[in-house]
Design a protein around this motif. Structure first.
Motif, PDB file in Angstrom:
ATOM      1  N   ASP A 157      -7.932   1.193 -17.348  1.00 12.30           N
ATOM      2  CA  ASP A 157      -9.265   2.128 -16.514  1.00 12.30           C
ATOM      3  C   ASP A 157      -9.490   0.993 -15.255  1.00 12.30           C
ATOM      4  OD1 ASP A 157     -10.889   3.784 -15.621  1.00 12.30           O
ATOM      5  OD2 ASP A 157     -12.488   3.016 -17.141  1.00 12.30           O
ATOM      6  N   GLY A 158      -9.156   1.755 -14.161  1.00  8.20           N
ATOM      7  CA  GLY A 158      -9.245   0.798 -12.882  1.00  8.20           C
ATOM      8  C   GLY A 158      -8.887   1.627 -11.650  1.00  8.20           C
ATOM      9  N   ILE A 159      -8.439   1.093 -10.619  1.00 14.88           N
ATOM     10  CA  ILE A 159      -8.451   1.879  -9.317  1.00 14.88           C
ATOM     11  C   ILE A 159      -6.893   1.172  -8.900  1.00 14.88           C
ATOM     12  CG2 ILE A 159      -9.317   0.139  -7.872  1.00 14.88           C
ATOM     13  CD1 ILE A 159     -10.148   2.767  -6.109  1.00 14.88           C
ATOM     14  N   GLU A 160      -5.995   2.075  -8.490  1.00 12.06           N
ATOM     15  CA  GLU A 160      -4.553   1.824  -8.188  1.00 12.06           C
ATOM     16  C   GLU A 160      -4.164   1.490  -6.778  1.00 12.06           C
ATOM     17  OE1 GLU A 160      -1.834   4.649  -9.818  1.00 12.06           O
ATOM     18  OE2 GLU A 160      -2.661   4.957 -11.746  1.00 12.06           O
ATOM     19  N   LEU A 161      -3.224   0.630  -6.681  1.00 18.62           N
ATOM     20  CA  LEU A 161      -2.859   0.458  -5.302  1.00 18.62           C
ATOM     21  C   LEU A 161      -1.293   0.044  -5.528  1.00 18.62           C
ATOM     22  CD1 LEU A 161      -3.984  -3.266  -4.089  1.00 18.62           C
ATOM     23  CD2 LEU A 161      -4.603  -2.585  -6.404  1.00 18.62           C
ATOM     24  N   SER A 162      -0.797  -0.243  -4.272  1.00 23.77           N
ATOM     25  CA  SER A 162       0.658  -0.809  -4.241  1.00 23.77           C
ATOM     26  C   SER A 162       0.886  -2.078  -3.467  1.00 23.77           C
ATOM     27  CB  SER A 162       1.567   0.410  -3.640  1.00 23.77           C
ATOM     28  OG  SER A 162       1.372   1.438  -4.547  1.00 23.77           O
ATOM     29  N   CYS A 163       1.658  -2.688  -3.981  1.00 22.32           N
ATOM     30  CA  CYS A 163       1.959  -4.028  -3.179  1.00 22.32           C
ATOM     31  C   CYS A 163       3.423  -4.161  -2.938  1.00 22.32           C
ATOM     32  CB  CYS A 163       1.686  -5.200  -4.311  1.00 22.32           C
ATOM     33  SG  CYS A 163       2.290  -6.783  -3.527  1.00 22.32           S
ATOM     34  N   PHE A 164       3.906  -4.268  -1.883  1.00 25.49           N
ATOM     35  CA  PHE A 164       5.273  -4.192  -1.369  1.00 25.49           C
ATOM     36  C   PHE A 164       5.880  -5.671  -0.932  1.00 25.49           C
ATOM     37  CE2 PHE A 164       3.243  -0.363  -0.422  1.00 25.49           C
ATOM     38  CZ  PHE A 164       4.267   0.494  -1.332  1.00 25.49           C
ATOM     39  N   VAL A 165       6.820  -6.092  -1.616  1.00 17.65           N
ATOM     40  CA  VAL A 165       7.485  -7.467  -1.189  1.00 17.65           C
ATOM     41  C   VAL A 165       8.933  -7.121  -0.618  1.00 17.65           C
ATOM     42  CG1 VAL A 165       8.283  -9.471  -2.632  1.00 17.65           C
ATOM     43  CG2 VAL A 165       6.316  -8.092  -3.537  1.00 17.65           C
ATOM     44  N   LEU A 166       9.478  -8.080   0.175  1.00 17.62           N
ATOM     45  CA  LEU A 166      10.542  -8.205   0.425  1.00 17.62           C
ATOM     46  C   LEU A 166      11.407  -9.484   0.024  1.00 17.62           C
ATOM     47  CD1 LEU A 166      10.975  -7.663   4.355  1.00 17.62           C
ATOM     48  CD2 LEU A 166      12.146  -6.328   2.729  1.00 17.62           C
ATOM     49  N   THR A 167      12.516  -9.377  -0.698  1.00 20.76           N
ATOM     50  CA  THR A 167      13.010 -10.694  -1.335  1.00 20.76           C
ATOM     51  C   THR A 167      14.548 -10.584  -0.812  1.00 20.76           C
ATOM     52  OG1 THR A 167      13.338 -11.957  -3.085  1.00 20.76           O
ATOM     53  CG2 THR A 167      13.477  -9.470  -3.374  1.00 20.76           C
TER      54      THR A 167
ATOM     55  N   ILE B 285       5.361 -10.784   1.533  1.00 20.81           N
ATOM     56  CA  ILE B 285       4.492  -9.851   0.839  1.00 20.81           C
ATOM     57  C   ILE B 285       4.138  -9.184   2.214  1.00 20.81           C
ATOM     58  CG2 ILE B 285       2.468  -9.236  -0.093  1.00 20.81           C
ATOM     59  CD1 ILE B 285       2.515 -11.831  -1.670  1.00 20.81           C
ATOM     60  N   LEU B 286       4.561  -7.760   2.130  1.00 18.13           N
ATOM     61  CA  LEU B 286       4.220  -6.808   3.206  1.00 18.13           C
ATOM     62  C   LEU B 286       2.817  -6.202   2.895  1.00 18.13           C
ATOM     63  CD1 LEU B 286       7.471  -4.822   3.238  1.00 18.13           C
ATOM     64  CD2 LEU B 286       6.390  -6.632   5.012  1.00 18.13           C
ATOM     65  N   PRO B 287       2.172  -5.398   3.855  1.00 20.08           N
ATOM     66  CA  PRO B 287       0.611  -4.855   3.794  1.00 20.08           C
ATOM     67  C   PRO B 287       0.679  -4.144   2.338  1.00 20.08           C
ATOM     68  CG  PRO B 287       1.501  -4.542   6.257  1.00 20.08           C
ATOM     69  CD  PRO B 287       2.499  -5.056   5.042  1.00 20.08           C
ATOM     70  N   THR B 288      -0.599  -4.032   1.872  1.00 20.26           N
ATOM     71  CA  THR B 288      -0.787  -3.271   0.623  1.00 20.26           C
ATOM     72  C   THR B 288      -1.065  -1.913   1.056  1.00 20.26           C
ATOM     73  OG1 THR B 288      -3.172  -3.788   0.835  1.00 20.26           O
ATOM     74  CG2 THR B 288      -2.127  -5.092  -0.747  1.00 20.26           C
ATOM     75  N   ALA B 289      -0.966  -0.956   0.065  1.00 21.29           N
ATOM     76  CA  ALA B 289      -1.213   0.618   0.422  1.00 21.29           C
ATOM     77  C   ALA B 289      -1.825   1.273  -0.804  1.00 21.29           C
ATOM     78  CB  ALA B 289       0.097   1.237   0.998  1.00 21.29           C
ATOM     79  N   LYS B 290      -2.371   2.407  -0.584  1.00 20.43           N
ATOM     80  CA  LYS B 290      -2.915   3.129  -1.658  1.00 20.43           C
ATOM     81  C   LYS B 290      -2.353   4.495  -1.236  1.00 20.43           C
ATOM     82  CE  LYS B 290      -7.129   4.791  -4.214  1.00 20.43           C
ATOM     83  NZ  LYS B 290      -6.279   5.035  -5.308  1.00 20.43           N
ATOM     84  N   ASP B 291      -1.623   5.146  -2.382  1.00 18.32           N
ATOM     85  CA  ASP B 291      -1.422   6.420  -2.056  1.00 18.32           C
ATOM     86  C   ASP B 291      -2.309   7.477  -2.985  1.00 18.32           C
ATOM     87  OD1 ASP B 291      -0.138   6.211  -4.406  1.00 18.32           O
ATOM     88  OD2 ASP B 291       1.699   7.589  -4.037  1.00 18.32           O
TER      89      ASP B 291
END
Length: 424
Positions: free
Chosen positions: A195-205, A212-218
């Motif tokens: 139970d919480g709020i979702e977001l996305s983390c984007f990583v280049l490797t 780490i790239l900017p976070t986003a929420k869709d």
């Protein structure tokens, strides 16, 4: 450099838009592409999983780099295909090899990886047709809602969240015995609900180092207030207002670093994007899922905020020197709103002419399910176009996107009118 992008959605148009800005990009191809990529690159009508046709194209046009947009070719091993072919092995491929792509290709593989490397995630068990009765018993030990995930690729639609125990059992039967999601649901992962709020983390490797790239929420559901059926994504915002510095430090320390370290320990070769689906439970991040490529429509808000030359970034990844690059991010917010065909995500009509694109001044239109036909841009898919805008705040950016959308039209046009509604 001569570059080929694989894919046909808004994500790939955004890649093309960003790569075309680089002085290092001399020639750009997109296979199969769409009406947006056609304006800045050369579209080639090849399926993303037709590796032999892709090979012929790469050889014919002396392509130096292949950027893989969607998950299917990665899970099927396109990177390995290039490495194992003497004529292709010097071509840079942006995307993980097959063994690492299983992080998206199999939910069970991903959960085992998370547990093995002590990365916070929901408790789970997986089941198949043979032990379905154990699956029923496991459901009875959980408190609702119940989370059922098809193990394989199901185009973003293989996750069910259900409040009723009997319905959960019925759906488990439908997935395992009636092939509700085809081969993807031969195995089903059942998870505890977080139970919480979702977001996305984007990583280049590059397989050794990461950025780490900017976070986003869709926003996944078709209806306002996050109601109705799941879609591939109806809009997105970046950055995420509730992701504080201290929270993001936890994300890096508890999730990103152990993920990249885990790839190295497990000998999973990875050069590309890691998309980490997160949920913020209290003040702590937990992993919902991994994707092994950029998300859509998150790409349409993350890449516009990246100031770096994308060709230089990708070259650094292919040469395993990502640690030499400093990531430069635009401080402005970016938002995108997805225009979809009427009826989507269920049955919808195609071939509807899109008008008003020439009036766009304050936004960027990233084409997705649209093609050029007889000189006109017409709809060709469920998610048609993402309208991205910048602003000093996400509220200002979203207002611009909606002002732009008011000038656009196609028959039965539909879109969410409340992107960002839960952030005020």
């Amino acid at each position: 450099m001569t570059i080929l992008i694989l894919g046909s959605g808004g994500r790939e148009h955004t890649f093309a838009w960003k790569l075309a800005q680089s002085p290092k990009c001399e020639k750009l191809y997109v296979a199969p592409g769409n009406s947006g990529t056609a304006q800045i690159a050369t579209n080639v009508n090849i399926n993303v999983t037709d590796f032999e046709a892709i090979k012929a194209l790469v050889i014919e046009h002396q392509i130096d780099m292949v950027v893989v947009g969607p998950e299917d070719p990665l899970v099927l091993g396109i990177h390995d295909f290039f490495l194992n072919d003497d004529t292709l092995k010097t071509v840079a491929v942006i995307g993980p090899q097959k063994a690492a792509a299983a992080l998206e290709g199999s939910k069970e593989f991903a959960k085992e990886f998370l547990i093995r490397h002590h990365i916070p995630t929901a408790a789970y068990q997986s089941f198949n047709a043979e032990n379905i009765s154990e699956g029923y018993a496991f459901l009875e030990t959980l408190t609702p809602p119940y989370v059922l995930k098809a193990d394989g690729l199901a185009a973003g639609k293989g996750v069910l969240i259900l409040n009723d125990l009997n319905e959960a059992k019925t759906e488990l039967k439908s997935m395992l015995l009636d092939a509700k999601f085809g081969d993807a649901s031969q195995k089903v992962v059942i998870e505890e609900f977080l139970d919480g709020i979702e977001l996305s983390c984007f990583v280049l490797t590059d397989g050794k180092h990461y950025k780490i790239l900017p976070t986003a929420k869709d926003y996944k559901r078709i209806g306002e207030g996050d109601t109705g059926l799941n879609t591939g994504g109806m809009g997105a915002i970046s950055p995420v207002p509730f992701a504080s510095e201290s929270f993001l430090k936890k994300v890096e320390d508890q999730i990103v670093k152990p993920t990249v370290d885990g790839l190295i320990k497990d000998k999973l070769p990875y050069k590309g994007f890691i998309f980490i689906g997160l949920i913020k439970v209290g003040d702590d991040p937990k992993v919902i899922e991994y994707n092994v490529r950029m998300g859509d429509p998150e790409t349409e808000v993350v890449l516009p905020r990246l100031k770096n030359d994308l060709v230089s970034l990708f070259k650094a990844i292919s040469e395993e020197r990502l640690n030499e690059i400093q990531i430069d991010i635009d401080n402005r917010a970016a938002t995108t709103v997805m225009l979809v065909s009427g009826g989507y995500p269920e049955a919808y009509e195609k071939g509807k002419e899109i008008s008003g694109l020439e009036t766009i001044t304050d936004s960027i239109a990233f084409h997705a399910g649209s093609v050029l036909k007889d000189g006109k841009i017409v709809t060709s898919g469920g998610r048609v176009m993402a309208i991205t805008s910048y602003g000093d705040s996400y509220q200002e950016a979203i207002k611009k996107s909606y002002q732009t959308i008011a000038k656009l039209h196609f028959d039965k046009i539909n879109y969410r009118k409340d992107i960002g509604f839960d952030l005020d």
